[in-house]
Design an enzyme around this catalytic site. Structure first.
Site, PDB file in Angstrom:
ATOM      1  N   PHE A 226       0.771  -1.151  -0.175  1.00  0.00           N
ATOM      2  CA  PHE A 226       0.011  -0.011   0.001  1.00  0.00           C
ATOM      3  C   PHE A 226       0.758   1.453   0.129  1.00  0.00           C
ATOM      4  O   PHE A 226       1.232   2.079   0.327  1.00  0.00           O
ATOM      5  CB  PHE A 226      -0.720   0.105   1.346  1.00  0.00           C
ATOM      6  CG  PHE A 226      -1.561  -1.253   1.624  1.00  0.00           C
ATOM      7  CD1 PHE A 226      -2.977  -1.354   0.931  1.00  0.00           C
ATOM      8  CD2 PHE A 226      -1.270  -2.035   2.262  1.00  0.00           C
ATOM      9  CE1 PHE A 226      -3.906  -2.336   0.939  1.00  0.00           C
ATOM     10  CE2 PHE A 226      -1.902  -3.242   2.422  1.00  0.00           C
ATOM     11  CZ  PHE A 226      -2.736  -3.418   1.493  1.00  0.00           C
ATOM     12  N   ASP A 248       0.962  -1.205  -4.853  1.00  0.00           N
ATOM     13  CA  ASP A 248      -0.646  -0.567  -5.011  1.00  0.00           C
ATOM     14  C   ASP A 248      -1.562  -0.926  -6.033  1.00  0.00           C
ATOM     15  O   ASP A 248      -0.939  -1.151  -7.032  1.00  0.00           O
ATOM     16  CB  ASP A 248       0.065   0.760  -4.654  1.00  0.00           C
ATOM     17  CG  ASP A 248      -1.303   1.817  -4.118  1.00  0.00           C
ATOM     18  OD1 ASP A 248      -1.220   2.436  -3.024  1.00  0.00           O
ATOM     19  OD2 ASP A 248      -2.649   1.707  -4.221  1.00  0.00           O
ATOM     20  N   SER A 249      -2.639  -1.302  -4.821  1.00  0.00           N
ATOM     21  CA  SER A 249      -3.582  -1.250  -6.613  1.00  0.00           C
ATOM     22  C   SER A 249      -2.848  -0.703  -7.176  1.00  0.00           C
ATOM     23  O   SER A 249      -4.056  -0.774  -8.990  1.00  0.00           O
ATOM     24  CB  SER A 249      -4.817  -2.291  -6.175  1.00  0.00           C
ATOM     25  OG  SER A 249      -5.387  -0.906  -5.703  1.00  0.00           O
ATOM     26  N   CYS A 336      -5.121   2.993  10.205  1.00  0.00           N
ATOM     27  CA  CYS A 336      -5.902   4.172  10.271  1.00  0.00           C
ATOM     28  C   CYS A 336      -7.089   5.105  10.616  1.00  0.00           C
ATOM     29  O   CYS A 336      -8.039   5.762  10.025  1.00  0.00           O
ATOM     30  CB  CYS A 336      -5.072   5.672   9.246  1.00  0.00           C
ATOM     31  SG  CYS A 336      -5.622   4.729   7.470  1.00  0.00           S
TER      32      CYS A 336
HETATM   33  N1  SAH Z   1       1.299   3.926   3.145  1.00  0.00           N
HETATM   34  C1  SAH Z   1       1.612   5.645   2.339  1.00  0.00           C
HETATM   35  C2  SAH Z   1      -0.773   5.219   2.667  1.00  0.00           C
HETATM   36  C3  SAH Z   1      -0.977   4.707   2.182  1.00  0.00           C
HETATM   37  S1  SAH Z   1      -2.332   4.710   1.518  1.00  0.00           S
HETATM   38  C4  SAH Z   1       1.918   5.623   2.800  1.00  0.00           C
HETATM   39  O1  SAH Z   1       2.997   5.863   4.023  1.00  0.00           O
HETATM   40  O2  SAH Z   1       2.152   7.296   2.582  1.00  0.00           O
HETATM   41  C5  SAH Z   1      -3.535   3.873   1.277  1.00  0.00           C
HETATM   42  C6  SAH Z   1      -3.459   3.009  -0.465  1.00  0.00           C
HETATM   43  O3  SAH Z   1      -3.526   1.852  -0.563  1.00  0.00           O
HETATM   44  C7  SAH Z   1      -3.536   3.191  -1.321  1.00  0.00           C
HETATM   45  O4  SAH Z   1      -2.491   4.064  -2.327  1.00  0.00           O
HETATM   46  C8  SAH Z   1      -4.103   2.929  -2.631  1.00  0.00           C
HETATM   47  O5  SAH Z   1      -4.762   2.875  -3.636  1.00  0.00           O
HETATM   48  C9  SAH Z   1      -3.500   1.576  -1.914  1.00  0.00           C
HETATM   49  N2  SAH Z   1      -4.828   0.228  -1.988  1.00  0.00           N
HETATM   50  C10 SAH Z   1      -6.158   0.621  -1.244  1.00  0.00           C
HETATM   51  N3  SAH Z   1      -6.731  -0.928  -1.261  1.00  0.00           N
HETATM   52  C11 SAH Z   1      -5.919  -2.174  -1.829  1.00  0.00           C
HETATM   53  C12 SAH Z   1      -4.856  -2.988  -2.091  1.00  0.00           C
HETATM   54  N4  SAH Z   1      -6.276  -4.617  -2.170  1.00  0.00           N
HETATM   55  N5  SAH Z   1      -3.657  -3.541  -2.908  1.00  0.00           N
HETATM   56  C13 SAH Z   1      -2.882  -2.970  -2.746  1.00  0.00           C
HETATM   57  N6  SAH Z   1      -3.072  -1.297  -2.510  1.00  0.00           N
HETATM   58  C14 SAH Z   1      -4.311  -0.917  -2.791  1.00  0.00           C
END
Ligand code: SAH
Length: 392
Positions: A226, A248-249, A336
């Protein structure tokens, strides 16, 4: 100013400085009262006890000022300047760090308002109609904070305002304009897209947790799940990781991550991105492939009604990571979701460890940083939880 009258004994939470009045506590309101109005609040005995923004919905009033006296004309400006002084005292405003959260809603006694700073640009998010109507006043206040150097103010509330309010918010510069979108955090440069990115464009709340991760990254194979802007990945690179894989997806997110790696580590081939679902990606990871895994998913429980499913999500995700992490590896695991408490999250992670048959110890318990303060009268302001786990 319109008036709101409380039912008997409903003033108690206000006497304890809690800044929300729920709709069920209200006996009657003046006729013609409208969403976003600044209102005076009276208890059942007729005593004025607060002033705040009125809203239709479960939280009916967000209190700006407690007590009987008239609210000061310049209250918003004063509160914003106080918020800035706190960030200065926290030493967050430096040559090598020009992004920070300037206003964290209730935590800065400004319920409904979030302001993040990226260099000379402030990005405002209003979570209430009242703050939406005050947006020009807020923008003026921001550029007038002595020595803050804020020149551009971007308003971005299309996703944060209650949609029923029908306010038709337009994302736009209230003052100044686009300045290139770069910010520096602890000496690392990030391209921040507040125009199209999630929230205000960057998750400033993970700054200190990223710093801690940097210390764990030396000579490690790191997996950042993510990744969004690649914050954890960039810190891991600086910490001397052997390899960093970011997942990330969203293709937009992995593109931002790649750009941020390139600005900070041009020509460095230790990093790769994968645009894939996190759960599927973990299924294909080999046991022991990574010594350090970061799990920082979006909020799995956005409100109380989804706590149960949210906890299942955290359990499954952590289970998959526990299954694959190298013996003696470390997991940085976050939630979060405001609705999920520290204890609930810990229980979900504990269950995952048992199911995966791994022995796990908690090395650190993490939370949000000091520029996301929690008003002690408003525990709902605490939302970020993290566990650093040592896995045998
Ligand atoms: N770790 C990041 C913030 C994460 S925000 C930082 O430090 O800034 C959450 C992220 O998860 C988003 O970018 C979103 O696109 C991604 N996301 C949501 N569902 C997902 C999934 N099933 N698999 C992979 N990524 C995903």
């Amino acid at each position: 100013m319109k008036k709101v009258f409380l039912k008997p004994n409903k003033q108690e939470s206000i006497q304890r400085n809690h800044p929300w009045i729920f709709s069920g506590a209200i006996a009657k309101a003046d006729e013609g009262i409208e969403e976003g109005d600044l209102v005076e609040v009276f208890d059942a005995s007729g005593q004025k006890i607060a002033t705040g923004h009125y809203q239709i919905g479960s939280i009916a009033v967000r209190i700006l000022d407690f007590g009987a006296k008239p609210m000061a004309e310049n209250l918003l400006y004063e509160r914003i300047c106080n918020a800035f002084n706190l960030r200065e005292n926290l030493n967050l405003i430096r040559e090598d760090n020009n992004c920070y959260r300037l206003v964290h809603g209730e935590g800065d006694f400004l319920p409904g308002l979030v302001v993040d700073i990226y260099g000379d640009t402030a990005v405002i998010q209003a979570h209430s109609a009242g703050m939406h109507f005050e947006r020009y006043k807020i923008a003026e206040a921001l550029v007038n904070i002595p020595h803050a150097g804020i020149r551009n103010v971007y308003y971005k509330s299309d996703t944060t305002l209650p949609y029923k309010a029908n306010l038709d918010p337009r994302n736009d510069y209230l003052i100044g304009n686009f300045n290139g979108g770069e910010a520096v955090e602890n000496g690392l440069v990030f391209n921040i897209d507040w125009l199209k990115g999630q929230k205000t464009g960057f998750f400033i709340d993970q700054r200190e947790n990223r710093m801690l991760l940097e210390k764990y990254a030396k000579q490690k194979n790191v997996l950042n799940m993510f990744c969004y802007t690649g914050g954890f990945s960039v810190y891991a690179m600086r910490g001397g990781a052997l390899r960093v894989d970011s997942v990330d997806s969203s293709a937009k997110a992995t593109a931002i991550t790649e750009a941020n790696i390139k600005i900070n580590f041009p020509g460095d081939d230790r990093h790769s991105t994968f645009t894939e679902d996190a759960f599927k990606f973990l299924d294909n990871v080999l046991l022991g492939q990574y010594d350090l895994i970061i799990l920082d998913p979006p909020a799995f429980a956005k409100h109380r009604g989804t706590i149960k499913n949210g906890l299942i999500g955290y359990r499954k995700l952590n289970y998959k990571a526990f299954q694959k992490i190298k013996k003696g590896g470390t997991i940085f695991s976050f939630s979060c979701s405001q609705a999920i408490t520290k204890d609930m999250f810990r229980m979900a992670v504990f269950t995952a460890a048992i199911q995966a048959g791994r022995k796990v110890r908690i090395l650190h318990q993490l939370t949000q940083p000091a520029d996301h303060p929690v008003d002690i009268a408003h525990p709902e302001g605490e939302y970020l939880k993290g566990l650093v786990l040592y896995v045998e």
